[in-house]
Design an enzyme around this catalytic site. Structure first.
Site, PDB file in Angstrom:
ATOM      1  N   HIS A  16      -8.516   3.204   8.327  1.00 14.87           N
ATOM      2  CA  HIS A  16      -9.051   1.972   7.766  1.00 14.87           C
ATOM      3  C   HIS A  16     -10.507   1.739   8.143  1.00 14.87           C
ATOM      4  CE1 HIS A  16      -4.919   0.837   6.663  1.00 14.87           C
ATOM      5  NE2 HIS A  16      -5.484  -0.015   5.844  1.00 14.87           N
ATOM      6  N   ASN A  48       0.844  -1.200   0.000  1.00 11.33           N
ATOM      7  CA  ASN A  48       0.000   0.000   0.000  1.00 11.33           C
ATOM      8  C   ASN A  48       0.883   1.255   0.000  1.00 11.33           C
ATOM      9  OD1 ASN A  48      -2.315   1.489  -0.051  1.00 11.33           O
ATOM     10  ND2 ASN A  48      -3.104   0.778   1.912  1.00 11.33           N
TER      11      ASN A  48
END
Length: 491
Positions: free
Chosen positions: A360, A329
């Site tokens: 998240h 990521n």
């Protein structure tokens, strides 16, 4: 009607593809996502070939990119699309009306956990840096005192509404990213993206306008092939090693510790292809539209990895926790480093991981993962500073060190990310109890013991001279790419 079909009706997105979902046995939300990404891939080729800057104005390109992006959000999420629409519009209202010193504070509070959070906050920090450098107020360094990266990405003026909407809602990145810098995106829309990286090596013999642009087709083809392999692995390995079996009562109570540890490692490894697939496909979509050109090395090799979100080779061969994070990521890691790690006055590592958990979402497993990562990161840093120097005397000894640290890294990653996939508190605690919290204990003891030992001379930075932390700029680990027009042909 089976459980899968019943759950499919609960989605807020479109149900047009419900027959496809029932036929293949995949959840409808996953089918909708894949359909949008496949459509986006085709739209990207059309966008590059028939809506190129030579034939279309930036306003038209912005408008089309935004409309496609909004259509994808509505198709996948239905009325939930109202959430991101309100978020984006309110943030823009703040951007154009609030005091420049405080705009990032207002939007930081609002934007956590939304799809466009990276784009919104990154742009706001870049605008603040750019405008305050222009104003040269006491709250910001003068432009000549900014770092090279800050000067490169600083935004000197507030964007128009269509530029803002396009940057945050464009179809290239609305569903799965990657996050990119505002100036890079505007250069892409206005047709300067590739030329800026090619022009630096132009000697003037051919003229700036005659520098040929590389075709992204080779990069797109390669990434689509990787997607195909990842899809096959997902359909085979992922189903063969279900994550939930790690907390199966019979397995936990009957299997020996080493067996459970081995299965956990294999199940986490088997879960990676779906992430590889999603991020690599998103990268291919951007490249197909002509976005993501990074440069050309001295050998004339073209790179289209400017906004790549993942380096599979870097992940699979990582010999430290930091290297793994640097290759996973990637753009979100760069964003976290820019907006948090580099700006935190104290405890940057802990604060960065906590912000990552907040970004998240609300599942408890996310917080278990990122809080667990804090002592592991500190322990890995301490080992590197205090131990690694004793294994550099010869290549065989260094190879042994690399093999051991690779195995340790993979086990630590497995232990850390398991809650991320289990999500809930009860299965997470059941898993950690079955593992006897061994990584927690070892990491904390390592930090305590090595913090009392003799430390090597020099600054507190890591041995390669960079600032320590899990979000150091990823490009440092990559071969340096120089803009060049050598061996580049337009297809």
């Amino acid at each position: 009607m089976d459980e899968l079909t019943t759950s499919s009706f609960k989605t807020t997105g479109s149900k047009w593809l419900l027959p496809v979902s029932d036929f293949f046995g995949f959840p409808l939300d996953q089918v909708n996502f894949l359909a949008c990404q496949v459509f986006a891939l085709g739209a990207s080729f059309w966008f590059r070939l028939y809506l190129s800057p030579q034939f279309s104005s930036p306003v038209v390109r912005h408008a089309v990119a935004t409309l496609f992006g909004l259509s994808f959000v509505i198709f996948c999420f239905g009325w939930y699309a109202v959430h991101i629409s309100i978020l984006v519009m309110v943030c823009y209202r703040i951007l154009v009306t609030a005091d420049i010193h405080n705009i990032h504070r207002y939007t930081m509070i609002m934007a956590v956990s939304y799809l466009a959070v990276c784009q919104v906050i990154a742009m706001l920090f870049q605008i603040k840096t750019g405008l305050l450098a222009v104003l040269q107020t006491g709250m910001c360094k003068k432009r000549e005192d900014l770092t090279a990266d800050q000067r490169l990405h600083a935004v000197d003026s507030k964007p128009s509404l269509i530029e803002y909407l396009s940057y945050n809602l464009n179809f290239l990145s609305i569903l799965v990213g990657p996050c990119s810098h505002y100036k890079d995106y505007i250069d892409f829309i206005e047709g300067r993206h590739v030329q800026r990286r090619l022009s630096a090596s132009n000697t003037g013999q051919n003229g700036y306008d005659k520098v040929s642009e590389p075709s992204p087709m080779a990069a797109v083809t390669r990434k689509l092939l990787i997607c195909g392999v990842c899809m096959v692995l997902f359909l085979t390995l992922t189903k063969a090693f279900p994550i939930t079996y790690n907390v199966d009562s019979h397995f936990v109570n009957e299997a020996p510790f080493l067996t459970r540890l081995t299965y956990a490692a294999f199940s986490i490894q088997a879960a990676r292809p779906k992430f590889y697939f999603a991020w690599t496909l998103a990268d291919a979509i951007n490249n197909a539209a002509g976005y993501g050109f990074k440069g050309v090395d001295e050998a004339g090799q073209v790179s289209w990895d400017l906004i790549s979100n993942i380096s599979i080779w870097g992940i699979e061969t990582a010999t430290s926790f930091k290297k793994f994070i640097d290759n996973w990521n990637i753009q979100t890691g760069v964003w976290l480093k820019t907006v948090c790690y580099d700006r935190a006055p104290r405890y940057p590592t802990a604060l960065t991981f906590i912000l990552s958990a907040l970004w998240h979402g609300v599942y408890p497993g996310y917080y278990f993962t990122f809080i667990t990562a804090i002592p592991i990161t500190l322990a890995a840093r301490a080992v590197r500073k205090n131990v690694r120097q004793y294994f550099l005397s010869s290549h065989p000894v260094k190879l042994v060190y690399d093999v051991v640290t690779w195995a340790a890294t993979q086990l630590c990653i497995c232990y850390t990310v398991m809650p991320f996939l289990l999500l809930a508190v009860e299965p997470t605690m059941q898993y950690y109890r079955s593992m006897y919290f061994h990584i927690h204990i070892i990491s904390i003891l390592t930090v305590i013991v090595l913090s009392q030992s003799h430390k090597p001379r020099g600054s507190s930075s890591s041995s390669n001279g960079t600032k320590p932390g899990p979000y150091d700029p990823h490009p440092q680990a990559q071969p340096q790419l120089q803009p060049s027009n050598n061996n580049v042909k337009r297809k």
